[in-house]
Scaffold this motif. Structure first.
Motif, short mmCIF file in Angstrom:
data_model
loop_
_atom_site.label_atom_id
_atom_site.label_comp_id
_atom_site.label_asym_id
_atom_site.label_seq_id
_atom_site.Cartn_x
_atom_site.Cartn_y
_atom_site.Cartn_z
N LYS A 118 0.85 -1.20 0.00
CA LYS A 118 0.00 0.00 0.00
C LYS A 118 0.88 1.26 0.00
O LYS A 118 0.65 2.20 -0.77
N GLU A 119 1.90 1.24 0.85
CA GLU A 119 2.82 2.39 0.91
C GLU A 119 3.49 2.63 -0.43
O GLU A 119 3.80 3.76 -0.78
N SER A 120 3.69 1.56 -1.20
CA SER A 120 4.34 1.70 -2.51
C SER A 120 3.36 2.09 -3.61
O SER A 120 3.76 2.27 -4.76
N GLY A 121 2.09 2.16 -3.28
CA GLY A 121 1.13 2.63 -4.28
C GLY A 121 0.20 1.57 -4.86
O GLY A 121 -0.54 1.84 -5.82
N ALA A 122 0.23 0.34 -4.31
CA ALA A 122 -0.72 -0.67 -4.80
C ALA A 122 -2.13 -0.22 -4.40
O ALA A 122 -2.32 0.38 -3.34
N THR A 123 -3.10 -0.51 -5.26
CA THR A 123 -4.47 -0.08 -4.94
C THR A 123 -5.39 -1.26 -4.66
O THR A 123 -6.52 -1.08 -4.22
N ASP A 280 10.28 -7.22 -13.35
CA ASP A 280 10.49 -5.80 -13.64
C ASP A 280 10.40 -5.50 -15.15
O ASP A 280 9.55 -4.72 -15.58
N PRO A 281 11.24 -6.13 -15.98
CA PRO A 281 11.17 -5.79 -17.42
C PRO A 281 9.83 -6.13 -18.07
O PRO A 281 9.34 -5.37 -18.91
N LEU A 282 9.22 -7.23 -17.67
CA LEU A 282 7.92 -7.59 -18.28
C LEU A 282 6.83 -6.59 -17.87
O LEU A 282 5.97 -6.24 -18.67
N SER A 283 6.89 -6.13 -16.62
CA SER A 283 5.90 -5.15 -16.16
C SER A 283 6.05 -3.85 -16.96
O SER A 283 5.06 -3.25 -17.38
N CYS A 284 7.31 -3.43 -17.15
CA CYS A 284 7.56 -2.19 -17.89
C CYS A 284 7.03 -2.31 -19.32
O CYS A 284 6.38 -1.39 -19.83
N ALA A 285 7.30 -3.46 -19.94
CA ALA A 285 6.83 -3.68 -21.32
C ALA A 285 5.31 -3.62 -21.39
O ALA A 285 4.73 -3.04 -22.31
N ALA A 286 4.66 -4.22 -20.38
CA ALA A 286 3.19 -4.27 -20.37
C ALA A 286 2.59 -2.87 -20.26
O ALA A 286 1.64 -2.53 -20.97
N VAL A 287 3.16 -2.05 -19.39
CA VAL A 287 2.62 -0.69 -19.22
C VAL A 287 2.85 0.11 -20.50
O VAL A 287 1.96 0.81 -20.98
N ALA A 288 4.04 -0.03 -21.08
CA ALA A 288 4.34 0.70 -22.32
C ALA A 288 3.42 0.26 -23.45
O ALA A 288 3.08 1.05 -24.34
N LEU A 321 9.87 -0.76 -8.43
CA LEU A 321 9.15 -1.04 -9.68
C LEU A 321 7.92 -0.14 -9.83
O LEU A 321 7.67 0.40 -10.91
N ALA A 322 7.19 0.04 -8.74
CA ALA A 322 5.96 0.85 -8.82
C ALA A 322 6.28 2.27 -9.27
O ALA A 322 5.56 2.84 -10.10
N LYS A 323 7.38 2.81 -8.76
CA LYS A 323 7.79 4.18 -9.16
C LYS A 323 8.08 4.21 -10.66
O LYS A 323 7.64 5.11 -11.38
N LYS A 324 8.83 3.23 -11.11
CA LYS A 324 9.22 3.14 -12.52
C LYS A 324 7.97 3.02 -13.41
O LYS A 324 7.85 3.68 -14.44
N LEU A 325 7.02 2.19 -12.96
CA LEU A 325 5.82 1.96 -13.76
C LEU A 325 4.97 3.22 -13.88
O LEU A 325 4.39 3.49 -14.93
N ARG A 326 4.90 3.98 -12.79
CA ARG A 326 4.12 5.23 -12.84
C ARG A 326 4.75 6.19 -13.85
O ARG A 326 4.04 6.86 -14.60
N THR A 327 6.09 6.24 -13.89
CA THR A 327 6.78 7.12 -14.85
C THR A 327 6.48 6.65 -16.28
O THR A 327 6.12 7.47 -17.14
N ILE A 328 6.61 5.35 -16.52
CA ILE A 328 6.36 4.83 -17.88
C ILE A 328 4.91 5.11 -18.28
O ILE A 328 4.63 5.49 -19.41
N HIS A 329 4.01 4.95 -17.32
CA HIS A 329 2.59 5.18 -17.61
C HIS A 329 2.36 6.63 -18.01
O HIS A 329 1.65 6.92 -18.98
#
Ligand code: PEP
Ligand code: MN
Length: 338
Positions: A118-123, A280-288, A321-329
């Motif tokens: 939750k602290e990392s931003g999971a909803t 990590d890399p698969l999550s980034c690819a999915a968001v992109a 990872l959550a920080k990175k994903l928000r940036t990519i998003h």
């Protein structure tokens, strides 16, 4: 739908067929050629049994020109569907992060993980309690006791919870569950899908290990045809010839399913890869690629996890990872607008 008739079809049988189709509200456009007659069927043909038509004596072949699913089809619902889970929304440009352990193991474990994700931003908090394990000797989940522990974590953090149902007889335990997961192995459990069609809760429908996009959408259609239109699709990797990874993440499923359907799409990089280093890399690819969110297995002690430890990431890795994903998003959204 196009019905190609055999040469010189029996007139009585042809009349029987056209009367039957018209009674179903189908309009028929007949094209008579020198060697073949073709019937073009216009109207809602989703209820027509293609095998039954093909089996008729006078029919040579039947071709669908429209998809056999209607409720899940973007053609009939051009706008993206947005689904509320607790007080968070999936779809409509939001990035949903669902995180938690593969399995609920104890109150301490689920509460600790819930607080950190939750602290990392999971909803949304995930945690399996009815586990579909390949071996009957593996940990099968804490069942209803596990749901009670998920509820405690929900109360503590305010995070809505998602957990898997394996059989409709378990539904009575799901009152406090905010989203019900149908696992890959049950994607074509049609009786379960029909029953979930009458439930007023969002359903996270995972793609079967060897299922096509159309089969996944037909399973969504089962739930929607029953009256529950709150379906979220989930790509979790499919079986291919590759054995290095647990499954193969089909990134193409994101743009394809978005084109075919208005339903939101969540990617599960954990079961796709089976290896924590690939999450990590698969999550980034999915968001992109335009996914509406991710479902990620996070464990505070992966080495001692009762299920899927090798693919679970630690809370600190999830935080990064959550920080990175928000940036990519953000970048993806900005680029898409331009
Ligand atoms: C899970 O989410 O823990 C799970 C068992 O997933 P899948 O059905 O995709 O294997
Ligand atoms: Mn798992």
């Amino acid at each position: 739908m196009i019905v190609i008739l055999k040469k010189d079809p029996d007139k009585v049988q042809l009349e029987g067929l056209t009367t039957w189709l018209k009674a179903k509200g189908i309009e028929i456009h007949e094209s008579i050629g020198s060697s073949q007659t073709i019937l073009g069927l216009v109207g809602d043909t989703t209820h027509l049994d293609i095998d039954l038509l093909s089996a008729l004596d006078i029919v040579e072949a039947v071709r669908r020109v429209q998809e056999p699913y209607k409720n899940a089809n973007r053609k009939f619902h051009p706008e993206d569907t947005v689904i509320k889970v607790g007080n968070t929304k999936i779809g409509g440009g939001n990035l949903t992060l669902i995180a938690g352990p593969c399995s609920v193991e104890s109150e301490e474990q689920i509460c600790q993980i819930a607080q950190s994700v939750k602290e990392s931003g999971a909803t949304i908090l995930r945690g399996g309690v009815f586990k579909p394990r390949t071996s009957p000797y593996s940990f099968q989940g804490l069942r209803d006791e596990g749901i009670r522990l998920l509820s405690i974590a929900k109360k503590l953090t305010g995070l809505p919870i998602v957990t898997e149902i394996m059989d409709i007889s378990q539904l009575s335990y799901f009152d406090d569950v905010d989203m019900i997961q149908v696992g890959a192995r049950n994607m074509q459990n049609f009786e379960l899908l029909k029953a979930l069609g009458t439930v007023d809760k969002p359903i996270l429908l995972k793609r079967g290990l060897s299922s096509t996009y159309e089969e996944l959408l037909m399973s969504a259609e089962y739930i929607m045809a029953g009256g529950n239109d709150k379906v979220i699709l989930c790509e979790r990797g499919i079986r291919t010839f590759e054995t290095y990874t647990r499954n193969t993440l089909d990134i193409a499923s994101i743009p394809v399913l978005k084109q075919l359907s208005h339903l939101p799409i969540i990617i599960d990089p954990s079961h796709s890869a089976g290896r924590c280093a690939l999450v990590d890399p698969l999550s980034c690819a999915a968001v992109a690629a335009g996914a509406d969110g991710l479902i990620i297995e996070v464990h505070n002690d992966p080495a001692h996890a009762l299920c899927d430890g090798p693919q679970s990431i630690r809370p600190d890795a999830f935080d990064t990872l959550a920080k990175k994903l928000r940036t990519i998003h953000e970048v993806t959204k900005a680029v898409d607008v331009k």
